[in-house]
Design a protein around this motif. Structure first.
Motif, PDB file in Angstrom:
ATOM      1  N   LYS A  95       5.404  -3.510 -19.452  1.00 16.09           N
ATOM      2  CA  LYS A  95       6.613  -2.701 -19.280  1.00 16.09           C
ATOM      3  C   LYS A  95       6.791  -2.243 -17.835  1.00 16.09           C
ATOM      4  CE  LYS A  95       6.361  -0.941 -24.032  1.00 16.09           C
ATOM      5  NZ  LYS A  95       6.297   0.280 -24.880  1.00 16.09           N
ATOM      6  N   ILE A  96       6.182  -2.918 -16.913  1.00 14.18           N
ATOM      7  CA  ILE A  96       6.277  -2.521 -15.514  1.00 14.18           C
ATOM      8  C   ILE A  96       7.719  -2.683 -15.021  1.00 14.18           C
ATOM      9  CG2 ILE A  96       5.752  -4.799 -14.572  1.00 14.18           C
ATOM     10  CD1 ILE A  96       4.000  -3.387 -12.504  1.00 14.18           C
ATOM     11  N   THR A  97       8.161  -1.758 -14.176  1.00 11.84           N
ATOM     12  CA  THR A  97       9.539  -1.772 -13.677  1.00 11.84           C
ATOM     13  C   THR A  97       9.599  -2.370 -12.275  1.00 11.84           C
ATOM     14  OG1 THR A  97       9.348   0.447 -12.732  1.00 11.84           O
ATOM     15  CG2 THR A  97      10.041   0.280 -15.043  1.00 11.84           C
ATOM     16  N   ARG A  98      10.770  -2.880 -11.947  1.00  4.66           N
ATOM     17  CA  ARG A  98      10.970  -3.443 -10.615  1.00  4.66           C
ATOM     18  C   ARG A  98      10.904  -2.354  -9.546  1.00  4.66           C
ATOM     19  NH1 ARG A  98      12.347  -8.172  -8.689  1.00  4.66           N
ATOM     20  NH2 ARG A  98      13.440  -8.369  -6.699  1.00  4.66           N
ATOM     21  N   GLN A  99      11.326  -1.144  -9.897  1.00  8.33           N
ATOM     22  CA  GLN A  99      11.273  -0.037  -8.946  1.00  8.33           C
ATOM     23  C   GLN A  99       9.832   0.268  -8.553  1.00  8.33           C
ATOM     24  OE1 GLN A  99      12.980   3.571 -10.443  1.00  8.33           O
ATOM     25  NE2 GLN A  99      12.717   4.712  -8.521  1.00  8.33           N
ATOM     26  N   TRP A 100       8.912   0.240  -9.524  1.00  8.69           N
ATOM     27  CA  TRP A 100       7.497   0.491  -9.196  1.00  8.69           C
ATOM     28  C   TRP A 100       6.974  -0.614  -8.286  1.00  8.69           C
ATOM     29  CZ3 TRP A 100       2.924  -1.965  -9.387  1.00  8.69           C
ATOM     30  CH2 TRP A 100       1.777  -1.193  -9.212  1.00  8.69           C
ATOM     31  N   LEU A 101       7.346  -1.864  -8.542  1.00 12.28           N
ATOM     32  CA  LEU A 101       6.881  -2.965  -7.706  1.00 12.28           C
ATOM     33  C   LEU A 101       7.333  -2.795  -6.264  1.00 12.28           C
ATOM     34  CD1 LEU A 101       7.509  -5.966 -10.129  1.00 12.28           C
ATOM     35  CD2 LEU A 101       5.307  -4.967  -9.517  1.00 12.28           C
ATOM     36  N   LEU A 102       8.556  -2.310  -6.084  1.00 13.23           N
ATOM     37  CA  LEU A 102       9.069  -2.158  -4.729  1.00 13.23           C
ATOM     38  C   LEU A 102       8.458  -0.971  -4.005  1.00 13.23           C
ATOM     39  CD1 LEU A 102      12.845  -2.954  -5.392  1.00 13.23           C
ATOM     40  CD2 LEU A 102      11.143  -4.442  -4.313  1.00 13.23           C
ATOM     41  N   GLN A 103       8.176   0.128  -4.738  1.00 11.07           N
ATOM     42  CA  GLN A 103       7.729   1.358  -4.091  1.00 11.07           C
ATOM     43  C   GLN A 103       6.206   1.484  -4.024  1.00 11.07           C
ATOM     44  OE1 GLN A 103       9.601   4.605  -6.144  1.00 11.07           O
ATOM     45  NE2 GLN A 103      11.670   4.102  -5.423  1.00 11.07           N
ATOM     46  N   SER A 104       5.478   1.099  -5.056  1.00 11.42           N
ATOM     47  CA  SER A 104       4.039   1.393  -5.151  1.00 11.42           C
ATOM     48  C   SER A 104       3.142   0.193  -4.887  1.00 11.42           C
ATOM     49  CB  SER A 104       3.704   1.972  -6.536  1.00 11.42           C
ATOM     50  OG  SER A 104       4.456   3.145  -6.785  1.00 11.42           O
ATOM     51  N   LEU A 105       3.548  -0.983  -5.324  1.00  9.12           N
ATOM     52  CA  LEU A 105       2.664  -2.141  -5.191  1.00  9.12           C
ATOM     53  C   LEU A 105       2.285  -2.450  -3.743  1.00  9.12           C
ATOM     54  CD1 LEU A 105       1.116  -4.390  -6.559  1.00  9.12           C
ATOM     55  CD2 LEU A 105       3.194  -5.795  -6.525  1.00  9.12           C
ATOM     56  N   PRO A 106       3.194  -2.311  -2.748  1.00 12.49           N
ATOM     57  CA  PRO A 106       2.778  -2.604  -1.367  1.00 12.49           C
ATOM     58  C   PRO A 106       1.618  -1.759  -0.865  1.00 12.49           C
ATOM     59  CG  PRO A 106       5.170  -2.550  -1.532  1.00 12.49           C
ATOM     60  CD  PRO A 106       4.645  -2.056  -2.851  1.00 12.49           C
ATOM     61  N   HIS A 107       1.383  -0.562  -1.465  1.00 11.69           N
ATOM     62  CA  HIS A 107       0.296   0.310  -1.006  1.00 11.69           C
ATOM     63  C   HIS A 107      -1.076  -0.164  -1.505  1.00 11.69           C
ATOM     64  CE1 HIS A 107       3.125   3.244   0.614  1.00 11.69           C
ATOM     65  NE2 HIS A 107       3.792   3.204  -0.546  1.00 11.69           N
ATOM     66  N   VAL A 108      -1.107  -0.918  -2.580  1.00  9.84           N
ATOM     67  CA  VAL A 108      -2.404  -1.287  -3.178  1.00  9.84           C
ATOM     68  C   VAL A 108      -2.602  -2.798  -3.270  1.00  9.84           C
ATOM     69  CG1 VAL A 108      -2.529   0.838  -4.528  1.00  9.84           C
ATOM     70  CG2 VAL A 108      -1.454  -1.183  -5.529  1.00  9.84           C
ATOM     71  N   GLU A 109      -1.628  -3.612  -2.886  1.00  9.42           N
ATOM     72  CA  GLU A 109      -1.720  -5.049  -3.122  1.00  9.42           C
ATOM     73  C   GLU A 109      -2.924  -5.684  -2.440  1.00  9.42           C
ATOM     74  OE1 GLU A 109       1.090  -7.618  -1.145  1.00  9.42           O
ATOM     75  OE2 GLU A 109       1.918  -5.928  -0.024  1.00  9.42           O
ATOM     76  N   ASN A 110      -3.308  -5.196  -1.262  1.00  7.66           N
ATOM     77  CA  ASN A 110      -4.412  -5.812  -0.535  1.00  7.66           C
ATOM     78  C   ASN A 110      -5.782  -5.324  -1.000  1.00  7.66           C
ATOM     79  OD1 ASN A 110      -2.717  -7.390   1.046  1.00  7.66           O
ATOM     80  ND2 ASN A 110      -2.468  -5.783   2.581  1.00  7.66           N
ATOM     81  N   PHE A 111      -5.812  -4.394  -1.982  1.00 13.61           N
ATOM     82  CA  PHE A 111      -7.083  -3.960  -2.574  1.00 13.61           C
ATOM     83  C   PHE A 111      -7.363  -4.694  -3.888  1.00 13.61           C
ATOM     84  CE2 PHE A 111      -5.752  -0.398   0.074  1.00 13.61           C
ATOM     85  CZ  PHE A 111      -6.915  -0.101   0.759  1.00 13.61           C
ATOM     86  N   VAL A 112      -6.388  -5.409  -4.398  1.00  9.73           N
ATOM     87  CA  VAL A 112      -6.533  -6.084  -5.688  1.00  9.73           C
ATOM     88  C   VAL A 112      -7.395  -7.332  -5.509  1.00  9.73           C
ATOM     89  CG1 VAL A 112      -5.318  -7.211  -7.578  1.00  9.73           C
ATOM     90  CG2 VAL A 112      -4.308  -5.201  -6.468  1.00  9.73           C
ATOM     91  N   GLU A 113      -8.485  -7.416  -6.305  1.00  7.97           N
ATOM     92  CA  GLU A 113      -9.361  -8.591  -6.301  1.00  7.97           C
ATOM     93  C   GLU A 113      -9.230  -9.408  -7.583  1.00  7.97           C
ATOM     94  OE1 GLU A 113     -13.338  -7.414  -5.532  1.00  7.97           O
ATOM     95  OE2 GLU A 113     -12.874  -6.416  -3.624  1.00  7.97           O
TER      96      GLU A 113
END
Length: 743
Positions: free
Chosen positions: A384-402
């Protein structure tokens, strides 16, 4: 005659010389060599073998007897009959006696009788563990309170009785690791001399401390201080039957109002919460325990119901945070959720999905940011992830995801050109029940690996048509018949990124196509392998399996296949013989397709095979069950590396073969006559032969013989699942007279 007499005398002399040589060979050894031999023998064996032979051996035994240790099955009768004390009373200095028996066979009077003559005795250590409900614990204590035991040269003696009528007697201090359920009532801790605050009353090696409070009495601070003083080992695991604390909320407020919080239990690093008090372990009580034992790094919650875990997490968040927001007198600061240790915060946020975790805690402070970054290493994208969360929050953590977990319908959303995922190593893609696939993208492009994986699943007819149309990655007709599938396999590039795959259902040709297109596959699980009558291309596809192989774990469940399919499965397993380590083979068929010889011929060449698990169930009219037993008794099957095999034919005509222990969920129909339970090696030992997930157990007896108590005990030891459904042909129960007397 003279020559004959000389020959006879010569033979007699040789015979006498051989006897003398044999008789004196051991005595010719030096004292150092004999003492070296004694080093590998137990104390009882030394006494039986070497005492009372001659003066030299008596001196050697006395020289070696300064530090005797007697095994747990040593009885006082044996010690007295072998004249241990009378023979070694001048030399014994250090004695350790450890006994674990079903009944109390030695008491204070016996110990005094045995060791009182030892004039040179410097240290006596003993532990006696037994089960005896008829013993008067007070009278037992009084046996250790005569003049000899109360002498300062004798150690203090602790006498305990558990709620299960287990007796524990030990000299103090106790320097051995013991397992005992201690009582929270300190009045039941009986010491023959001195009080419970004696400096000699302590345990140095007890790691697992189990307290039982059957009266549901709450835990007190006095008891915790007693535990700290008496149990002095490091890395302790503490467990209670009831964890309720007296005035937990008031104690928590008092601790928070102090400048420093004392560590009441500094040596405890694990709480075993497998108790009967799940409902009593609320957020406030658990927080208080964690403050009193600040070095706790592990909570054992294996058997706690999921609803209780979720309730505990909610209490820690909703109730514990407002309680901690107490205004400290003289300071303008509040203590709240951030006072929790990192381990407890990690436990709380484990119940949140990754997007909610990022949205709730990211950007509050540096410490919570580090916790969020550490938690997002394994990122689970919610459906149920929203596009708004992807635009606002994902850039802050994307490079920590393994490691990334996501459904197939999220792929076009998660992998646009704007997200890099620089440290991404693993992608786990799931589509409800049909399949779950793991991709290793450490050395590959993530989107390229996903497209290649989806193409392989499409060719292998494992990707539903709606998902293929949704991606719009493929053109042309989706449907592939067997001939077109073989043609695509021959002309398609393999997908080296696929390393693990779990498929709900597929055909044999689909499985062979998959193996041909996944050269780096290490783990394959097929929950239902179906068979079609046409296998024209299967042999052609098996030739495309790349060598050397990497498949180490294989799990196949076969529902119903023909004999031609068996040959194809055999070829498939033979292709991976160089790499297979763990194999699970489950077969449900109406005809026998595998037996002991087939399995041996199939898996004996697997040199790296570490564990073989199999279950074969089929129905035939006539079957020689002993012939099957003999097939599993070859040298290869009787080797310790191969599992024990259970063989049974029930009255319904079903023949059942299974490796032991059986950890596969099933419904079992067996005979109540245990003579029909066949094992290829050993006996029906419940330590090795048992079932862990059998939920329905049907016992059939055509003669309708009554059930015995031995059979009931056997069922309890053999079937270990929690929720079982039991049925008998005849429910009549025959109990021995001793059963009623014990009541």
């Amino acid at each position: 005659m003279a020559n004959k007499r000389i020959k006879i005398d010569h033979q007699e002399n040789n015979h006498i010389s051989q006897k003398l040589l044999l008789k004196s060979s051991f005595e010719m050894l030096s004292n150092e060599s004999i003492l070296s031999i004694m080093y590998y023998l137990s104390s009882t064996d030394i006494i039986q073998a070497f005492s009372c032979l001659n003066r030299r051996f008596d001196e050697l035994v006395q020289k070696f007897s300064h530090n005797f240790t007697f095994p747990h099955d040593t009885s006082p009768v044996w010690l007295i009959e072998h004249r241990l004390i009378s023979f070694y009373q001048l030399s014994l200095e250090y004695v350790t006696l450890i006994m674990n028996t079903d009944h109390l066979v030695i008491n204070g009077n016996h110990l005094q009788q045995i060791f009182k003559p030892c004039q040179s005795l410097k240290k006596l250590k003993f532990i006696i563990n037994c089960l005896d409900e008829k013993i008067d614990i007070i009278r037992l204590l009084q046996q250790f309170q005569n003049e000899w035991w109360l002498d300062i040269a004798r150690p203090p003696v602790l006498v305990l009785r558990s709620d299960e009528n287990k007796i524990f007697i030990s000299s103090m201090p106790c320097t051995s690791d013991v397992s005992f359920k201690f009582s929270t009532n300190l009045n039941r801790w009986l010491l023959n001399k001195g009080r419970l605050d004696s400096p000699f009353l302590y345990f140095t090696k007890v790691r697992s401390i189990n307290f039982v409070n059957n009266n549901e009495g709450p835990v007190t601070v006095t008891l915790l201080r007693f535990i700290r003083r008496v149990f002095r080992s490091y890395n302790q695991m503490l467990s209670f039957k009831y964890w309720k604390f007296v005035g937990s909320r008031q104690h928590l407020e008092q601790l928070l109002n102090r400048k420093t919080i004392p560590a009441v239990l500094p040596n405890v690093n694990c709480f075993d919460l497998e108790s009967e008090d799940f409902a009593g372990i609320d957020g406030v009580t658990l927080t208080l325990w964690l403050l009193l034992a600040p070095n706790v790094r592990e909570l054992v919650l294996s058997y706690m119901p999921m609803m209780a875990k979720m309730a505990l997490a909610r209490q820690l968040i909703e109730q514990y945070s407002p309680l901690l927001e107490l205004y400290l007198q003289g300071k303008n600061e509040y203590y709240c959720f951030e006072m929790l240790p990192n381990e407890l915060i990690f436990m709380i946020i484990s119940y949140l999905n990754s997007p909610d975790l990022v949205q709730a805690f990211l950007g509050l402070n540096r410490r919570l940011n580090m916790i969020v970054f550490e938690s997002t290493r394994h990122f689970n994208f919610s459906s149920k992830i929203t596009r708004q969360w992807l635009l606002q929050s994902l850039p802050h953590v994307e490079n920590f995801v393994e490691t990334m977990f996501l459904d197939t319908h999220l792929i076009p959303t998660i992998f646009p050109c704007t997200y890099l995922f620089l440290n991404l190593r693993t992608i786990i893609i799931k589509y409800s029940s049909p399949f779950t696939v793991e991709l290793n993208v450490k050395n590959y492009s993530a989107i390229g690996a996903i497209v290649s994986c989806m193409n392989v699943l499409r060719i292998c007819r494992m990707l539903p048509s709606d998902e293929t149309n949704k991606f719009l990655l493929f053109s042309g007709n989706f449907f592939l018949n067997n001939d077109r599938q073989a043609l695509h396999v021959a002309n398609s590039l393999p997908c080296p990124a696929i390393v693990r795959l779990s498929v709900e259902e597929c055909t044999i040709q689909d499985m062979l196509s998959l193996c041909a297109l996944t050269p780096n596959l290490t783990n394959l699980k097929i929950s239902s392998l179906r068979s079609k009558h046409h296998h024209n291309n299967s042999s052609f596809l098996s030739a495309f399996i790349a060598q050397p192989t990497h498949l180490s774990q294989l799990h196949i469940t076969i529902d119903e296949i023909n004999f031609l399919s068996v040959d194809l499965i055999t070829k498939l397993i033979s292709s991976y013989q160089s790499s297979l380590e763990y194999v699970t083979l489950i077969v449900y068929t109406s005809k026998k397709i595998f037996d002991g010889r087939c399995l041996e011929a199939l898996f004996q060449p697997c040199q790296h095979l570490k564990k073989l698990v199999f279950m074969l169930d089929y129905k035939t009219k006539e079957e020689n069950i002993l012939e099957h037993l003999y097939q599993f008794q070859s040298d290869w099957w009787l080797n310790d590396r191969q599992p024990s095999v259970f063989i049974h034919r029930n009255p319904d005509g079903h023949t059942f073969f299974c490796s032991m222990p059986c950890v596969y969920p099933l419904s079992l129909t067996v005979s109540s006559d245990l003579k029909k339970w066949l094992i290829n090696k050993g006996n029906l030992d419940p330590r090795l032969i048992y079932f862990t997930k059998v939920e329905e157990i049907n016992f059939v007896d055509n003669y309708k013989r009554p059930i015995t108590l031995d059979l009931v005990h056997f069922i309890g030891r053999m079937f270990r699942s929690c929720h079982q459904e039991l049925s008998f042909t005849c429910w009549k129960l025959v109990l021995p007279n001793e059963f009623y007397l014990e009541q």
